[in-house]
Design a protein around this motif. Sequence first.
Motif, short mmCIF file in Angstrom:
data_model
loop_
_atom_site.label_atom_id
_atom_site.label_comp_id
_atom_site.label_asym_id
_atom_site.label_seq_id
_atom_site.Cartn_x
_atom_site.Cartn_y
_atom_site.Cartn_z
N ARG A 1 53.39 50.57 61.25
CA ARG A 1 54.42 51.59 61.15
C ARG A 1 55.54 51.15 60.20
O ARG A 1 56.42 51.95 59.86
N THR A 2 55.51 49.90 59.75
CA THR A 2 56.57 49.37 58.89
C THR A 2 55.99 48.88 57.58
O THR A 2 54.81 48.50 57.49
N HIS A 3 56.83 48.89 56.56
CA HIS A 3 56.42 48.47 55.22
C HIS A 3 56.38 46.94 55.13
O HIS A 3 57.24 46.25 55.69
N LEU A 4 55.39 46.41 54.41
CA LEU A 4 55.32 44.97 54.11
C LEU A 4 55.41 44.80 52.60
O LEU A 4 54.71 45.48 51.84
N ASP A 5 56.26 43.90 52.15
CA ASP A 5 56.46 43.68 50.72
C ASP A 5 55.24 43.04 50.08
O ASP A 5 54.56 42.19 50.68
N LEU A 6 54.96 43.45 48.84
CA LEU A 6 53.87 42.84 48.08
C LEU A 6 54.14 41.34 47.90
O LEU A 6 55.28 40.92 47.65
N GLY A 7 53.11 40.54 48.03
CA GLY A 7 53.23 39.10 47.88
C GLY A 7 53.63 38.38 49.15
O GLY A 7 53.60 37.14 49.18
N ARG A 8 53.96 39.11 50.18
CA ARG A 8 54.35 38.47 51.44
C ARG A 8 53.15 37.79 52.09
O ARG A 8 52.06 38.35 52.15
N VAL A 9 53.35 36.59 52.57
CA VAL A 9 52.33 35.88 53.35
C VAL A 9 52.58 36.19 54.82
O VAL A 9 53.70 35.96 55.32
N THR A 10 51.59 36.72 55.49
CA THR A 10 51.78 37.17 56.87
C THR A 10 50.66 36.69 57.77
O THR A 10 49.54 36.43 57.31
N GLY A 11 50.97 36.55 59.05
CA GLY A 11 49.96 36.20 60.04
C GLY A 11 49.40 37.45 60.71
O GLY A 11 50.04 38.50 60.73
N MET A 12 48.20 37.31 61.25
CA MET A 12 47.54 38.44 61.91
C MET A 12 46.88 37.98 63.20
O MET A 12 46.32 36.88 63.26
N GLN A 13 46.95 38.84 64.19
CA GLN A 13 46.30 38.59 65.47
C GLN A 13 45.14 39.56 65.62
O GLN A 13 45.29 40.77 65.46
N ILE A 14 43.95 39.01 65.92
CA ILE A 14 42.73 39.81 66.09
C ILE A 14 42.43 39.91 67.58
O ILE A 14 42.12 38.90 68.22
N PRO A 15 42.49 41.11 68.19
CA PRO A 15 42.30 41.21 69.64
C PRO A 15 40.84 41.22 70.09
O PRO A 15 40.52 40.83 71.21
N HIS A 16 39.93 41.69 69.22
CA HIS A 16 38.51 41.78 69.59
C HIS A 16 37.70 41.99 68.32
O HIS A 16 38.24 42.37 67.26
N LEU A 17 36.38 41.79 68.40
CA LEU A 17 35.49 41.98 67.27
C LEU A 17 34.14 42.51 67.75
O LEU A 17 33.76 42.29 68.90
N THR A 18 33.44 43.20 66.86
CA THR A 18 32.05 43.60 67.11
C THR A 18 31.17 42.97 66.04
O THR A 18 31.47 43.08 64.84
N GLY A 19 30.12 42.29 66.47
CA GLY A 19 29.25 41.60 65.54
C GLY A 19 28.04 42.42 65.15
O GLY A 19 27.39 43.04 66.00
N TYR A 20 27.70 42.43 63.85
CA TYR A 20 26.55 43.16 63.32
C TYR A 20 25.67 42.23 62.49
O TYR A 20 26.15 41.23 61.93
N PRO A 21 24.40 42.59 62.36
CA PRO A 21 23.50 41.73 61.58
C PRO A 21 23.60 41.92 60.07
O PRO A 21 23.02 41.15 59.32
N GLU A 22 24.32 42.98 59.64
CA GLU A 22 24.40 43.22 58.21
C GLU A 22 25.72 43.88 57.85
O GLU A 22 26.32 44.59 58.68
N LEU A 23 26.16 43.65 56.64
CA LEU A 23 27.29 44.40 56.09
C LEU A 23 26.82 45.81 55.80
O LEU A 23 25.63 46.04 55.54
N PRO A 24 27.74 46.80 55.80
CA PRO A 24 27.33 48.16 55.42
C PRO A 24 26.96 48.20 53.95
O PRO A 24 27.39 47.35 53.16
N PRO A 25 26.15 49.17 53.53
CA PRO A 25 25.74 49.26 52.13
C PRO A 25 26.91 49.28 51.15
O PRO A 25 26.81 48.76 50.05
N SER A 26 28.05 49.87 51.55
CA SER A 26 29.19 49.97 50.66
C SER A 26 29.84 48.62 50.36
O SER A 26 30.60 48.49 49.39
N GLN A 27 29.55 47.61 51.19
CA GLN A 27 30.19 46.31 51.01
C GLN A 27 29.21 45.17 50.78
O GLN A 27 29.60 44.04 50.57
N ASP A 28 27.93 45.48 50.87
CA ASP A 28 26.93 44.42 50.75
C ASP A 28 26.78 43.98 49.29
O ASP A 28 26.84 44.80 48.41
#
Length: 359
Positions: free
Chosen positions: A332-359
């Motif tokens: 909801r808030t703006h982050l300045d370009l070039g800012r180094v920031t930390g991130m918290q990941i609450p959960h993940l889903t694992g897949y056997p392949e990347l989608p075609p758009s990113q493979d």
Amino acid sequence: MTNFDTRRASEPVSVEMSSVAVRFGELLALKSVDLTVRPGELFTLLGPSGCGKTTLLRSIAGFNCLAEGHIRFNGRNVDQLQPWNRNIGFVFQNYALWPTKTIFENVAYGLRMRKVPRDEIVRRVAGVLDLVELGEVASQYPGQLSGGMQQRAALARAVVIDPPLLLLDEPLSNLDAKLRVTLRRGIREMLVRLGLTAIYVTHDQEEALDISDRIAVMNRGRVAQVGTPREIYDQPDSSFVADFVGKANFIEGRVVGKSFVTRTGTRLDVPLRLACEASNVRCAFIRPEDIEIRSDARSQLRGTVEGTSYFGSFFQHRIALEGGQKLFVQTRTHLDLGRVTGMQIPHLTGYPELPPSQD
């Protein structure tokens, strides 16, 4: 509000597709499709162009011949029935209104073909035009109406015959974005009120999530996943579904024990949902809005803000991790370009392949 009698003579039907295949020459357009649509359900076929969704809809209508499999309405096989004998309503993408007939005449056409008495035609057409708020333009011609009004006229023509099943082929694709939002809610409310079974084709993910009871996501002639809008969005069964429905992040890595380890060696000890055997996981998925920006030492990942887009109610940031991996994060808030920031990941889903758009 309307003179149209929503107490219907026709009961909504179930539609069952069993091992349905459709071939156009050498092209196998549908490949062993198994789906069941429940009575009174608004069921959406969603997918990219060429995935087979319109082919499947037209097969249900009887416009395509099946190479294999069966289609049943309430358990009755309709494979050999012609389209006009299946008692369905169909709303075409281009509306298919006769330009030389008035709106009243367009809507009345199906009733006249069924030899309904004139007084009954007048009553039912007036009622359904009132229902879609076109009563005042009944004597006008399609070319005199806006695109949204033509769409409502096409919908009125489809429902006035009191079909137990309504098929809609991308009915809003020719309209501007704001009008589409208004009309899709109107369609949803009307179909619920009428109690029809409806099968709706679209490539617009937001539209499908907004109006559907359940969704079938299609890809390359097959059904990739069936579920409620929330199930499709929150628990996609494959990287293709995760990538196609909504915005998605995919972090390359592997599962080690109960942790996900990124390709640069960062260990993420978070709840893992696996769509395959742990040993086959190649990437993990998370939505941009689920990632939390953190400034303290407890952040699991760190990256540099490379780009920011503003969408009115939120900002979407492109953040580059070490090793070149990029994540999209919604805040909801703006982050300045070039800012180094930390991130918290609450959960993940694992897949056997990347989608075609990113493979």
